[in-house]
Enzyme design. Structure first.
Site, PDB file in Angstrom:
ATOM      1  N   THR A 105       6.134 -28.353   3.874  1.00  0.00           N
ATOM      2  CA  THR A 105       5.572 -28.949   5.732  1.00  0.00           C
ATOM      3  C   THR A 105       5.019 -29.163   6.082  1.00  0.00           C
ATOM      4  O   THR A 105       4.186 -29.439   5.727  1.00  0.00           O
ATOM      5  CB  THR A 105       5.046 -26.952   5.521  1.00  0.00           C
ATOM      6  OG1 THR A 105       5.607 -26.113   5.050  1.00  0.00           O
ATOM      7  CG2 THR A 105       4.307 -26.981   6.815  1.00  0.00           C
ATOM      8  N   LYS A 180       8.535 -25.085  12.051  1.00  0.00           N
ATOM      9  CA  LYS A 180       8.352 -24.663  11.027  1.00  0.00           C
ATOM     10  C   LYS A 180       6.204 -24.423  11.125  1.00  0.00           C
ATOM     11  O   LYS A 180       5.864 -23.405  11.335  1.00  0.00           O
ATOM     12  CB  LYS A 180       8.123 -25.261   9.941  1.00  0.00           C
ATOM     13  CG  LYS A 180       7.558 -24.952   8.842  1.00  0.00           C
ATOM     14  CD  LYS A 180       7.976 -23.348   8.484  1.00  0.00           C
ATOM     15  CE  LYS A 180       6.544 -22.955   7.410  1.00  0.00           C
ATOM     16  NZ  LYS A 180       6.481 -23.572   6.186  1.00  0.00           N
ATOM     17  N   LYS A 248      -3.502 -25.683   6.029  1.00  0.00           N
ATOM     18  CA  LYS A 248      -2.730 -27.220   5.786  1.00  0.00           C
ATOM     19  C   LYS A 248      -2.109 -26.951   6.864  1.00  0.00           C
ATOM     20  O   LYS A 248      -2.207 -27.585   7.229  1.00  0.00           O
ATOM     21  CB  LYS A 248      -2.762 -27.583   4.416  1.00  0.00           C
ATOM     22  CG  LYS A 248      -1.956 -28.911   4.456  1.00  0.00           C
ATOM     23  CD  LYS A 248      -0.092 -29.033   4.634  1.00  0.00           C
ATOM     24  CE  LYS A 248       0.505 -28.526   3.922  1.00  0.00           C
ATOM     25  NZ  LYS A 248       1.904 -28.120   3.820  1.00  0.00           N
TER      26      LYS A 248
END
Length: 295
Positions: A105, A180, A248
Site C-alpha cells: 500500500t 486501496k 502509514k
C-alpha cells in the site's frame, strides 16, 4: 505416432518482502508450482520459504535478474522507492518484458512514477495493493485492486488468482493505490463505530458474543465486525494488520485527499486516535486494538 504435448513453463517469480502477509502469498505461489526467488532485509523471515524450496537472493538486483515477474510486499513508500529505483533497484536490473507488481500500500503518485520509468525500460508495471489482512493472505482470499494496462493485467491474472479471489483492474497506473485508499478511508470510521458499539454492549451488561450473533447478519454486518470484533472480545490483539502500518496508510490517504481538496474528518479523527495508541505502546498490535483507546 502420438503428438508430444509440452506444458508451458511457469514464470519464475521474485518475491520481495516476506512479512505477515507476504510469506503466505509467496507460499501459495510456490504451492502452485511457480519457481520462487526471495529477498527480504531480514533473511530469517524467509527461512521457512527457503526450507520449502525457495531460492534466497542476497540483493534486489540478483533477484530481479533471475526473475520474470517481480512482486513486492514491503513497508512504506520510502521502502518502495529504495527497492525500485537506483542502480541496484528493480527497474534498472529488470530484463525487457519483465512484469513488476507492487502490492505494497503506497502512494498513487509513486505507482505512476514506477509505471512511467518501467515503460522506458520495456518493463510492465502494475500497482496491486490488497485487502483482507493475515486471514485473507493465509486463505488466498485477498481482494486485489489493480492499476495499469489491460494486457499486463490479463497476463498476470493467473498469478493474482493464486493469492486472491476478488481481483479487479480499476484503471490506469495508480488506480489500484487510489482504490486501496478508498478502502482504508472506509475502515477508519468503521473501526471507531465498532469499538463504541462493543463498549456500549459491555456497559449495558450484555453478552458480547450474543450481541454479535444478533447484529452480524443485519445492516451492521461487515468484514470488520465478523473478523475483528471476536478478537477484541477475547483480548487477542495479534497483528493481522499492525497499527503502525495503518497509520502509514491513513497518512497517505489524508495526503492524497488533500491534494484533491477533499476533507475527510472521519479519517482525521481515526488517525489521531491511532497515533495516541501508538504513543502508548500499541503500534505493533492489530488495528482492532483501537478498543484500548476506549478502555
Amino acid at each position: 505416432m502420438k503428438e508430444k504435448i509440452t506444458l508451458a513453463k511457469k514464470q519464475t517469480i521474485g518475491f520481495i518482502g516476506t512479512g505477515v502477509m507476504g510469506k503466505s502469498m509467496a507460499h501459495h505461489l510456490m504451492k502452485a508450482g511457480y519457481p520462487l526467488h526471495v529477498y527480504t532485509r531480514t533473511k530469517e523471515k524467509a527461512n521457512e520459504l527457503v526450507k520449502e524450496g525457495a531460492i534466497w537472493e542476497s540483493t534486489v538486483a540478483e533477484l530481479t535478474s533471475a526473475s520474470d515477474v517481480i512482486i513486492t510486499m514491503i513497508g512504506t513508500p520510502a521502502d518502495v522507492k529504495e527497492v525500485y529505483f537506483g542502480k541496484a533497484g528493480v527497474i534498472e536490473n529488470a530484463k525487457p518484458g519483465t512484469y513488476i507488481i507492487d502490492m505494497t500500500t503506497s502512494k498513487p503518485s509513486l505507482a505512476i512514477e514506477i509505471y512511467e520509468k518501467a515503460k522506458e525500460k520495456e518493463v510492465y508495471a502494475l500497482d496491486a495493493p490488497v485487502s483482507g489482512g493475515d486471514v485473507g493472505a493465509k486463505n488466498a482470499k485477498l481482494a486485489i485492486m489493480v492499476g495499469g494496462d489491460q494486457n499486463a493485467f490479463d497476463n498476470m491474472l493467473p498469478i493474482f488468482n493464486i493469492m486472491g479471489e476478488n481481483i479487479i483492474l480499476q484503471g490506469e497506473a495508480g488506480a489500484g493505490q487510489h482504490t486501496k485508499m478508498v478502502n482504508q478511508i472506509s475502515i477508519a470510521p468503521t473501526m471507531i463505530g465498532l469499538c463504541e458499539a462493543l463498549m456500549y454492549a459491555e456497559k449495558a451488561g450484555l453478552n458480547p458474543e450474543s450481541v454479535l450473533g444478533s447484529i452480524s447478519t443485519g445492516a451492521a454486518g461487515s468484514w470488520s465486525l465478523s473478523n475483528y470484533a471476536p478478537r477484541m472480545i477475547k483480548g487477542d490483539f495479534a497483528p493481522g494488520f499492525a497499527i503502525k502500518h495503518y497509520i502509514k496508510d491513513m497518512k497517505i490517504a489524508l495526503e492524497s485527499a488533500q491534494e484533491m481538496n477533499l476533507t475527510t474528518p472521519g479519517l482525521s479523527l481515526a488517525l489521531e486516535m491511532y497515533e495516541e495508541l501508538a504513543e502508548r505502546g500499541w503500534e505493533e498490535s492489530g488495528i482492532h486494538a483501537l478498543i484500548k483507546y476506549f478502555e
